[in-house]
Design a protein around this motif. Sequence first.
Motif, PDB file in Angstrom:
ATOM      1  N   ALA A 109       0.839  -1.214   0.000  1.00 35.80           N
ATOM      2  CA  ALA A 109       0.000   0.000   0.000  1.00 35.80           C
ATOM      3  C   ALA A 109       0.869   1.257   0.000  1.00 35.80           C
ATOM      4  CB  ALA A 109      -0.918  -0.009   1.231  1.00 35.80           C
ATOM      5  N   MET A 110       1.938   1.249   0.793  1.00 37.48           N
ATOM      6  CA  MET A 110       2.815   2.425   0.862  1.00 37.48           C
ATOM      7  C   MET A 110       3.468   2.699  -0.484  1.00 37.48           C
ATOM      8  SD  MET A 110       4.854   1.883   4.404  1.00 37.48           S
ATOM      9  CE  MET A 110       4.293   2.540   5.962  1.00 37.48           C
ATOM     10  N   ASP A 111       3.856   1.642  -1.174  1.00 40.66           N
ATOM     11  CA  ASP A 111       4.513   1.851  -2.466  1.00 40.66           C
ATOM     12  C   ASP A 111       3.529   2.472  -3.466  1.00 40.66           C
ATOM     13  OD1 ASP A 111       6.995   1.644  -3.854  1.00 40.66           O
ATOM     14  OD2 ASP A 111       6.164   0.015  -5.060  1.00 40.66           O
ATOM     15  N   CYS A 112       2.279   2.022  -3.436  1.00 43.00           N
ATOM     16  CA  CYS A 112       1.261   2.589  -4.336  1.00 43.00           C
ATOM     17  C   CYS A 112       0.973   4.045  -3.976  1.00 43.00           C
ATOM     18  CB  CYS A 112      -0.040   1.779  -4.252  1.00 43.00           C
ATOM     19  SG  CYS A 112       0.125   0.116  -4.920  1.00 43.00           S
ATOM     20  N   TYR A 113       0.834   4.300  -2.684  1.00 41.80           N
ATOM     21  CA  TYR A 113       0.559   5.663  -2.211  1.00 41.80           C
ATOM     22  C   TYR A 113       1.704   6.608  -2.593  1.00 41.80           C
ATOM     23  CZ  TYR A 113       0.199   9.536   1.103  1.00 41.80           C
ATOM     24  OH  TYR A 113       0.154  10.781   1.669  1.00 41.80           O
ATOM     25  N   ASP A 114       2.922   6.128  -2.355  1.00 42.81           N
ATOM     26  CA  ASP A 114       4.113   6.916  -2.633  1.00 42.81           C
ATOM     27  C   ASP A 114       4.136   7.343  -4.106  1.00 42.81           C
ATOM     28  OD1 ASP A 114       6.578   7.955  -1.958  1.00 42.81           O
ATOM     29  OD2 ASP A 114       7.652   6.172  -2.634  1.00 42.81           O
ATOM     30  N   SER A 115       3.876   6.370  -4.977  1.00 43.17           N
ATOM     31  CA  SER A 115       3.891   6.643  -6.407  1.00 43.17           C
ATOM     32  C   SER A 115       2.767   7.614  -6.776  1.00 43.17           C
ATOM     33  CB  SER A 115       3.743   5.313  -7.158  1.00 43.17           C
ATOM     34  OG  SER A 115       3.852   5.516  -8.525  1.00 43.17           O
ATOM     35  N   ALA A 116       1.574   7.403  -6.202  1.00 45.43           N
ATOM     36  CA  ALA A 116       0.427   8.260  -6.516  1.00 45.43           C
ATOM     37  C   ALA A 116       0.660   9.692  -6.027  1.00 45.43           C
ATOM     38  CB  ALA A 116      -0.841   7.688  -5.878  1.00 45.43           C
ATOM     39  N   ARG A 154       3.549  11.252  -5.563  1.00 49.67           N
ATOM     40  CA  ARG A 154       4.537  11.914  -6.425  1.00 49.67           C
ATOM     41  C   ARG A 154       3.916  12.300  -7.771  1.00 49.67           C
ATOM     42  NH1 ARG A 154       8.497   8.258  -7.332  1.00 49.67           N
ATOM     43  NH2 ARG A 154       8.163   7.092  -5.432  1.00 49.67           N
ATOM     44  N   TYR A 155       3.152  11.368  -8.320  1.00 48.43           N
ATOM     45  CA  TYR A 155       2.522  11.638  -9.626  1.00 48.43           C
ATOM     46  C   TYR A 155       1.580  12.839  -9.517  1.00 48.43           C
ATOM     47  CZ  TYR A 155       0.727  10.593 -14.267  1.00 48.43           C
ATOM     48  OH  TYR A 155       0.404  10.673 -15.593  1.00 48.43           O
ATOM     49  N   SER A 156       0.855  12.911  -8.420  1.00 47.30           N
ATOM     50  CA  SER A 156      -0.131  14.005  -8.259  1.00 47.30           C
ATOM     51  C   SER A 156       0.561  15.363  -8.139  1.00 47.30           C
ATOM     52  CB  SER A 156      -1.001  13.754  -7.017  1.00 47.30           C
ATOM     53  OG  SER A 156      -0.284  14.108  -5.844  1.00 47.30           O
ATOM     54  N   GLN A 157       1.814  15.340  -7.681  1.00 41.66           N
ATOM     55  CA  GLN A 157       2.542  16.614  -7.545  1.00 41.66           C
ATOM     56  C   GLN A 157       3.184  17.036  -8.872  1.00 41.66           C
ATOM     57  OE1 GLN A 157       4.881  15.078  -4.341  1.00 41.66           O
ATOM     58  NE2 GLN A 157       3.673  16.108  -2.766  1.00 41.66           N
ATOM     59  N   GLU A 158       3.422  16.039  -9.741  1.00 39.21           N
ATOM     60  CA  GLU A 158       4.136  16.333 -10.989  1.00 39.21           C
ATOM     61  C   GLU A 158       3.208  16.486 -12.196  1.00 39.21           C
ATOM     62  OE1 GLU A 158       6.737  12.985 -11.070  1.00 39.21           O
ATOM     63  OE2 GLU A 158       7.914  13.740  -9.369  1.00 39.21           O
ATOM     64  N   THR A 165      -8.599  14.618  -6.054  1.00 40.04           N
ATOM     65  CA  THR A 165      -7.329  13.885  -5.900  1.00 40.04           C
ATOM     66  C   THR A 165      -6.913  13.905  -4.432  1.00 40.04           C
ATOM     67  OG1 THR A 165      -6.717  14.696  -8.087  1.00 40.04           O
ATOM     68  CG2 THR A 165      -4.974  13.660  -6.783  1.00 40.04           C
ATOM     69  N   GLN A 166      -7.092  15.056  -3.794  1.00 39.33           N
ATOM     70  CA  GLN A 166      -6.730  15.146  -2.364  1.00 39.33           C
ATOM     71  C   GLN A 166      -7.574  14.181  -1.526  1.00 39.33           C
ATOM     72  OE1 GLN A 166      -6.663  19.187  -0.940  1.00 39.33           O
ATOM     73  NE2 GLN A 166      -5.125  19.811  -2.464  1.00 39.33           N
ATOM     74  N   LYS A 167      -8.836  14.043  -1.904  1.00 40.92           N
ATOM     75  CA  LYS A 167      -9.692  13.105  -1.149  1.00 40.92           C
ATOM     76  C   LYS A 167      -9.100  11.694  -1.238  1.00 40.92           C
ATOM     77  CE  LYS A 167     -14.469  11.360  -0.871  1.00 40.92           C
ATOM     78  NZ  LYS A 167     -14.319   9.939  -1.136  1.00 40.92           N
ATOM     79  N   LYS A 168      -8.711  11.313  -2.438  1.00 43.58           N
ATOM     80  CA  LYS A 168      -8.139   9.967  -2.607  1.00 43.58           C
ATOM     81  C   LYS A 168      -6.873   9.806  -1.755  1.00 43.58           C
ATOM     82  CE  LYS A 168      -9.643   8.873  -7.359  1.00 43.58           C
ATOM     83  NZ  LYS A 168     -10.496  10.029  -7.675  1.00 43.58           N
ATOM     84  N   LEU A 169      -5.977  10.796  -1.858  1.00 48.21           N
ATOM     85  CA  LEU A 169      -4.697  10.679  -1.135  1.00 48.21           C
ATOM     86  C   LEU A 169      -4.908  10.741   0.380  1.00 48.21           C
ATOM     87  CD1 LEU A 169      -2.593  12.890  -3.544  1.00 48.21           C
ATOM     88  CD2 LEU A 169      -2.204  10.454  -3.109  1.00 48.21           C
ATOM     89  N   GLU A 206      -7.163   2.956  -6.228  1.00 49.50           N
ATOM     90  CA  GLU A 206      -7.223   4.423  -6.216  1.00 49.50           C
ATOM     91  C   GLU A 206      -5.947   5.016  -6.822  1.00 49.50           C
ATOM     92  OE1 GLU A 206     -10.400   4.996  -5.779  1.00 49.50           O
ATOM     93  OE2 GLU A 206     -10.250   6.429  -4.131  1.00 49.50           O
ATOM     94  N   ALA A 207      -4.814   4.415  -6.490  1.00 55.21           N
ATOM     95  CA  ALA A 207      -3.532   4.908  -7.019  1.00 55.21           C
ATOM     96  C   ALA A 207      -3.516   4.767  -8.540  1.00 55.21           C
ATOM     97  CB  ALA A 207      -2.371   4.137  -6.393  1.00 55.21           C
ATOM     98  N   ARG A 208      -4.080   3.703  -9.028  1.00 53.78           N
ATOM     99  CA  ARG A 208      -4.139   3.491 -10.486  1.00 53.78           C
ATOM    100  C   ARG A 208      -4.931   4.624 -11.125  1.00 53.78           C
ATOM    101  NH1 ARG A 208      -6.162   4.087 -14.658  1.00 53.78           N
ATOM    102  NH2 ARG A 208      -8.145   3.178 -14.040  1.00 53.78           N
ATOM    103  N   GLN A 209      -6.021   5.019 -10.496  1.00 52.60           N
ATOM    104  CA  GLN A 209      -6.831   6.115 -11.060  1.00 52.60           C
ATOM    105  C   GLN A 209      -6.048   7.414 -11.091  1.00 52.60           C
ATOM    106  OE1 GLN A 209     -10.995   6.829 -10.525  1.00 52.60           O
ATOM    107  NE2 GLN A 209     -11.060   5.283  -8.910  1.00 52.60           N
ATOM    108  N   ILE A 210      -5.299   7.685 -10.016  1.00 46.92           N
ATOM    109  CA  ILE A 210      -4.532   8.941  -9.959  1.00 46.92           C
ATOM    110  C   ILE A 210      -3.486   8.982 -11.082  1.00 46.92           C
ATOM    111  CG2 ILE A 210      -2.827  10.217  -8.567  1.00 46.92           C
ATOM    112  CD1 ILE A 210      -4.505   9.566  -6.104  1.00 46.92           C
ATOM    113  N   HIS A 211      -2.947   7.829 -11.448  1.00 47.38           N
ATOM    114  CA  HIS A 211      -1.945   7.772 -12.520  1.00 47.38           C
ATOM    115  C   HIS A 211      -2.573   7.853 -13.913  1.00 47.38           C
ATOM    116  CE1 HIS A 211       0.592   6.234  -9.249  1.00 47.38           C
ATOM    117  NE2 HIS A 211       1.631   6.499  -9.990  1.00 47.38           N
ATOM    118  N   GLY A 212      -3.901   7.907 -13.978  1.00 49.46           N
ATOM    119  CA  GLY A 212      -4.553   7.950 -15.282  1.00 49.46           C
ATOM    120  C   GLY A 212      -4.112   6.772 -16.149  1.00 49.46           C
ATOM    121  N   GLY A 213      -3.951   7.036 -17.442  1.00 47.67           N
ATOM    122  CA  GLY A 213      -3.558   5.971 -18.373  1.00 47.67           C
ATOM    123  C   GLY A 213      -2.203   5.380 -18.020  1.00 47.67           C
ATOM    124  N   MET A 214      -1.288   6.230 -17.520  1.00 47.90           N
ATOM    125  CA  MET A 214       0.055   5.731 -17.177  1.00 47.90           C
ATOM    126  C   MET A 214      -0.022   4.638 -16.107  1.00 47.90           C
ATOM    127  SD  MET A 214       2.152   7.024 -19.149  1.00 47.90           S
ATOM    128  CE  MET A 214       3.696   6.452 -18.468  1.00 47.90           C
TER     129      MET A 214
END
Length: 409
Positions: A279-286, A288-292, A306-310, A358-366
Amino acid sequence: MGNFQNGVSTPIDFKRSAKTDQFQNHDYYVVDDLLTDEHKLARDAVRDWVKQSVSPIIEDCANRSVCPTHLFKELGDIGAYGPSIPAKYGGGGMDDTAYGIIMQELERGDSGIRSMASVQGSLVMYPIYRYASEEQKMKWLPKLGSGELIGCFGLTEPDHGSNPAGMLTNIKDDGDAYILNGAKMWITNSPVADIAVVWAKDEEGKIRGMVVETGSKGFSTPEIHGKWSLRASITGELIFEDVRVPKENVFPEIKGLKGPLSCLTKARYGIAWGAIGAAMDCYDSALRYSQERVQFGRPIGGFQLTQKKLAEMITEITKAQLLCWRLGSLMDKGKATPAQISMAKRNNVHMALEIAREARQIHGGMGITNEYPIMRHMMNLETVLTYEGTHDIHLLITGMDVTGFNAFS
Ligand code: TGC
Ligand code: FAD
């Protein structure tokens, strides 16, 4: 307004945030303060090893469905096998909290890598340590602890998964040995294992445990192909056709389902911690992606949805950490119950799977590509939700514990 420490009210520092202090560990409630130096050293060492040895190769291994077998020995070198088994028997001589936190860091890398360690430590070394004779312990445990030998655990059968009590695999007395017949299914590591801890019924119908060497005549371990989950972990069958098992290989005292279930209790505990790592690895990636990632002229992390998800992700991770920390303390005092462990396994694996989605959604298609770890974790967690007792079986264990009614019989 203030927080109350040692009877003295101190003002809350509103400028200090959990993010600035604990961001790297996603340790929002400073669980670190509850860990000993030994726990933190173990965690950091395993985290470094995962970064160095697992992260660079794991997407490729999962992509090609190849088990990185060279890591079996390295896991032994870093002390990941049986961390809470005494050092004399090849374990780490640490407590169960240390064991849990090691599983967390391994599963941050990949659930399949954590599986390598939890099968070897909790399902192979632990029953030998707990139930075998002293001679058998000294024969197997040091080599299992170092990764020189690989073990697997055979409980599940093609027609008996959630209900292992119905198993058909059996042993018959034949003088100085037993003759073993039957089949086990879905066995992690079986195609590469040197030994298997096998559970089979004796002539009285009692479940017995034994160590069976994979080179024995009549014993084969075909690999199961076509998995979309745990692709970096190797899984197979165990097929026994009149296999001779020397009597000294059979655990002398333990009889009945509580033998294998006691091993599962240990492994399920480790999985409860492990799921936090995924879970932490998914959150971490999401995060970072949300900030970039910029859309509509600003980082997507700036949008409330997005903030609600995070925010919900870190809340669930924090709750799971606290559950595991408390469970670890109970384990260390020998007070944890199997039902408490079921609750933590069920909650934390489900939590991790929801976070992966949820992390998958934040990353969109990527998010669907292997540029990011999300889909790999998500697919792995589908297995973790099912093995070591399915999500629903653990719910029924909690249901039985709180109501006193057994839904299984
Ligand atoms: P039941 O009558 O409830 O219990 C039989 C005896 O066992 C005792 N017991 C336990 N002991 C230790 N730890 C536990 N967790 C225990 N749960 C029960 C119980 O007290 C009783 O003792 P006694 O002295 O009275 O004989 O048994 P049941 O047949 O009604 O079954 C209950 C049920 C459904 C909960 C159990 O069969 C179960 O947990 N099923 C799920 C099967 C499962 O988890 N399989 C996992 C296979 S291994 C695996 O998945 C490895 S994945 C590896 C990787 O990480 O890669
Ligand atoms: P079933 O028991 O057939 O369950 C199917 C569905 O029915 C599930 O949703 C289940 O929750 C539901 N169900 C069953 N009974 C009830 C009930 N009473 N009430 C309500 N719903 C119910 N096993 C080992 O022994 N050793 C291993 O190393 C090992 N490694 C594994 C590795 C992988 C990759 C996988 C996928 C499995 C592994 N397993 C291993 C097996 C695993 O433990 C079983 O898959 C699991 O226990 C479920 O059994 P099953 O697949 O036969 O499903």
